[in-house]
Design a protein around this motif. Structure first.
Motif, PDB file in Angstrom:
ATOM      1  N   ALA A  96      85.598  12.951  29.165  1.00  0.00           N
ATOM      2  CA  ALA A  96      86.014  13.798  30.291  1.00  0.00           C
ATOM      3  C   ALA A  96      87.499  13.602  30.581  1.00  0.00           C
ATOM      4  CB  ALA A  96      85.188  13.463  31.534  1.00  0.00           C
ATOM      5  N   ARG A  97      87.950  12.357  30.550  1.00  0.00           N
ATOM      6  CA  ARG A  97      89.359  12.047  30.798  1.00  0.00           C
ATOM      7  C   ARG A  97      90.250  12.711  29.731  1.00  0.00           C
ATOM      8  NH1 ARG A  97      88.545   7.007  31.456  1.00  0.00           N
ATOM      9  NH2 ARG A  97      88.853   6.381  29.308  1.00  0.00           N
ATOM     10  N   ARG A  98      89.845  12.623  28.484  1.00  0.00           N
ATOM     11  CA  ARG A  98      90.598  13.247  27.385  1.00  0.00           C
ATOM     12  C   ARG A  98      90.625  14.773  27.554  1.00  0.00           C
ATOM     13  NH1 ARG A  98      87.548  11.817  23.180  1.00  0.00           N
ATOM     14  NH2 ARG A  98      88.059   9.664  23.574  1.00  0.00           N
ATOM     15  N   PHE A  99      89.471  15.366  27.884  1.00  0.00           N
ATOM     16  CA  PHE A  99      89.364  16.814  28.079  1.00  0.00           C
ATOM     17  C   PHE A  99      90.324  17.289  29.175  1.00  0.00           C
ATOM     18  CE2 PHE A  99      87.219  20.269  30.512  1.00  0.00           C
ATOM     19  CZ  PHE A  99      87.213  21.255  29.543  1.00  0.00           C
ATOM     20  N   LEU A 100      90.294  16.617  30.325  1.00  0.00           N
ATOM     21  CA  LEU A 100      91.153  17.010  31.449  1.00  0.00           C
ATOM     22  C   LEU A 100      92.618  16.666  31.180  1.00  0.00           C
ATOM     23  CD1 LEU A 100      88.820  16.025  34.415  1.00  0.00           C
ATOM     24  CD2 LEU A 100      89.298  18.327  33.538  1.00  0.00           C
ATOM     25  N   GLY A 101      92.872  15.575  30.456  1.00  0.00           N
ATOM     26  CA  GLY A 101      94.240  15.212  30.122  1.00  0.00           C
ATOM     27  C   GLY A 101      94.885  16.208  29.169  1.00  0.00           C
ATOM     28  N   ARG A 102      94.131  16.685  28.221  1.00  0.00           N
ATOM     29  CA  ARG A 102      94.646  17.632  27.221  1.00  0.00           C
ATOM     30  C   ARG A 102      94.790  19.044  27.800  1.00  0.00           C
ATOM     31  NH1 ARG A 102      91.149  16.888  22.568  1.00  0.00           N
ATOM     32  NH2 ARG A 102      89.711  17.285  24.227  1.00  0.00           N
ATOM     33  N   ASN A 103      93.846  19.459  28.635  1.00  0.00           N
ATOM     34  CA  ASN A 103      93.807  20.851  29.106  1.00  0.00           C
ATOM     35  C   ASN A 103      94.316  21.037  30.526  1.00  0.00           C
ATOM     36  OD1 ASN A 103      92.510  21.792  26.678  1.00  0.00           O
ATOM     37  ND2 ASN A 103      90.668  20.787  27.424  1.00  0.00           N
ATOM     38  N   GLY A 104      94.571  19.960  31.242  1.00  0.00           N
ATOM     39  CA  GLY A 104      94.970  20.037  32.642  1.00  0.00           C
ATOM     40  C   GLY A 104      93.773  19.806  33.538  1.00  0.00           C
ATOM     41  N   ASN A 105      94.040  19.290  34.734  1.00  0.00           N
ATOM     42  CA  ASN A 105      92.965  18.997  35.671  1.00  0.00           C
ATOM     43  C   ASN A 105      93.089  19.919  36.884  1.00  0.00           C
ATOM     44  OD1 ASN A 105      91.051  18.007  37.388  1.00  0.00           O
ATOM     45  ND2 ASN A 105      91.659  15.872  37.202  1.00  0.00           N
ATOM     46  N   PRO A 106      92.237  20.940  36.964  1.00  0.00           N
ATOM     47  CA  PRO A 106      92.310  21.876  38.083  1.00  0.00           C
ATOM     48  C   PRO A 106      91.608  21.367  39.347  1.00  0.00           C
ATOM     49  CG  PRO A 106      90.542  22.545  36.625  1.00  0.00           C
ATOM     50  CD  PRO A 106      91.204  21.334  36.002  1.00  0.00           C
ATOM     51  N   TYR A 107      90.886  20.255  39.248  1.00  0.00           N
ATOM     52  CA  TYR A 107      90.004  19.802  40.320  1.00  0.00           C
ATOM     53  C   TYR A 107      90.713  18.872  41.299  1.00  0.00           C
ATOM     54  CZ  TYR A 107      86.733  21.310  36.714  1.00  0.00           C
ATOM     55  OH  TYR A 107      86.075  22.024  35.745  1.00  0.00           O
ATOM     56  N   THR A 108      90.463  19.086  42.592  1.00  0.00           N
ATOM     57  CA  THR A 108      90.937  18.131  43.600  1.00  0.00           C
ATOM     58  C   THR A 108      89.909  17.022  43.806  1.00  0.00           C
ATOM     59  OG1 THR A 108      90.053  19.516  45.375  1.00  0.00           O
ATOM     60  CG2 THR A 108      92.367  19.814  44.824  1.00  0.00           C
ATOM     61  N   LEU A 109      88.657  17.323  43.498  1.00  0.00           N
ATOM     62  CA  LEU A 109      87.551  16.358  43.532  1.00  0.00           C
ATOM     63  C   LEU A 109      86.798  16.517  42.216  1.00  0.00           C
ATOM     64  CD1 LEU A 109      86.107  17.587  46.951  1.00  0.00           C
ATOM     65  CD2 LEU A 109      87.570  15.578  46.681  1.00  0.00           C
ATOM     66  N   VAL A 110      86.413  15.413  41.605  1.00  0.00           N
ATOM     67  CA  VAL A 110      85.620  15.528  40.376  1.00  0.00           C
ATOM     68  C   VAL A 110      84.672  14.341  40.282  1.00  0.00           C
ATOM     69  CG1 VAL A 110      87.438  14.544  38.902  1.00  0.00           C
ATOM     70  CG2 VAL A 110      85.665  15.958  37.885  1.00  0.00           C
ATOM     71  N   GLY A 111      83.385  14.664  40.401  1.00  0.00           N
ATOM     72  CA  GLY A 111      82.355  13.641  40.403  1.00  0.00           C
ATOM     73  C   GLY A 111      81.661  13.521  39.066  1.00  0.00           C
ATOM     74  N   ALA A 112      81.289  12.304  38.736  1.00  0.00           N
ATOM     75  CA  ALA A 112      80.584  12.020  37.485  1.00  0.00           C
ATOM     76  C   ALA A 112      79.074  12.095  37.707  1.00  0.00           C
ATOM     77  CB  ALA A 112      80.979  10.639  36.974  1.00  0.00           C
ATOM     78  N   ASP A 113      78.443  13.046  37.071  1.00  0.00           N
ATOM     79  CA  ASP A 113      76.984  13.206  37.132  1.00  0.00           C
ATOM     80  C   ASP A 113      76.418  12.716  35.802  1.00  0.00           C
ATOM     81  OD1 ASP A 113      74.394  13.943  37.785  1.00  0.00           O
ATOM     82  OD2 ASP A 113      74.728  16.084  37.433  1.00  0.00           O
ATOM     83  N   THR A 114      76.435  11.422  35.607  1.00  0.00           N
ATOM     84  CA  THR A 114      76.058  10.854  34.313  1.00  0.00           C
ATOM     85  C   THR A 114      74.586  11.063  33.974  1.00  0.00           C
ATOM     86  OG1 THR A 114      75.779   8.702  35.373  1.00  0.00           O
ATOM     87  CG2 THR A 114      77.889   9.121  34.306  1.00  0.00           C
ATOM     88  N   SER A 115      73.732  11.125  34.966  1.00  0.00           N
ATOM     89  CA  SER A 115      72.299  11.306  34.707  1.00  0.00           C
ATOM     90  C   SER A 115      71.883  12.773  34.675  1.00  0.00           C
ATOM     91  CB  SER A 115      71.479  10.595  35.788  1.00  0.00           C
ATOM     92  OG  SER A 115      71.629  11.266  37.036  1.00  0.00           O
ATOM     93  N   GLY A 116      72.727  13.660  35.213  1.00  0.00           N
ATOM     94  CA  GLY A 116      72.363  15.075  35.315  1.00  0.00           C
ATOM     95  C   GLY A 116      71.548  15.393  36.552  1.00  0.00           C
TER      96      GLY A 116
END
Length: 190
Positions: A120-140
């Motif tokens: 997720a960090r790589r994805f947002l780092g490469r493409n930009g982070n549009p989110y002011t809040l971003v939560g990890a839903d590891t279990s779904g």
């Protein structure tokens, strides 16, 4: 052959029985094609008009943004986007999220579904982070609470924390113009 008399079954009955599997298969194809023609945007959501589900998601490790809580959805119109780095349509819609993030009248929040923090960090780092809040839903689990069918999905949440609209699938130029922006404008006008 008939078991009782030892005679062969009439040819008409035998030919019908030979084509029966083909007839059943053709019927199933027609049913599936009719079902696939439907617009995924028309998937029902029992959450429209209801308060956002109670969630308390930790931040995605290393992204530098707060996690997502239900309380954080109060007071400002928020787009909640459910995404994952492994989701190809999420990559396709990301430029539209970056465009939406430029509008300061509302904010974007992300639910990162079933993703590894480094991905997720790589994805947002490469493409930009549009989110002011971003939560990890590891279990779904949070995604299930939100009624997510599959990533990506985007919700418009009003200032009062009520879900006003659900967009299923990736945001495209057409869906942004024809569906999402009008719903955002309606939410801002409330």
């Amino acid at each position: 052959m008939s078991q009782i008399t030892g005679e062969a079954a009439p040819p008409r009955r035998r030919s019908f029985m030979a084509f029966l599997p083909l007839v059943i298969f053709a019927g199933l194809v027609v049913v599936f094609l009719i079902g696939l023609r439907g617009d995924p945007q028309k998937l029902p959501s029992a959450l429209i008009g209801k308060p956002a589900p109670q969630v308390s998601l930790p931040p995605v490790e290393g992204v530098g943004r707060p996690g997502l809580t239900t309380a954080a959805l109060q007071g400002q119109v928020t787009l909640v986007n459910v995404f994952a780095s492994w989701c190809i349509p999420c990559h396709e819609e990301h430029p539209f999220l970056m465009e939406l993030a430029k509008d300061t009248r509302f904010r974007l929040a992300g639910i990162n579904q079933k993703d590894q923090p480094e991905n997720a960090r790589r994805f947002l780092g490469r493409n930009g982070n549009p989110y002011t809040l971003v939560g990890a839903d590891t279990s779904g689990r949070a995604s299930i609470e939100w009624g997510v069918y599959g990533v990506p999905e985007t919700f418009v949440v009003g200032r009062d924390g009520v879900i006003l609209f659900k967009h299923v699938g990736p945001i495209t130029a057409d869906s942004l113009r024809d569906r999402l922006r009008p719903e955002i404008e309606k939410a801002l006008a409330r």
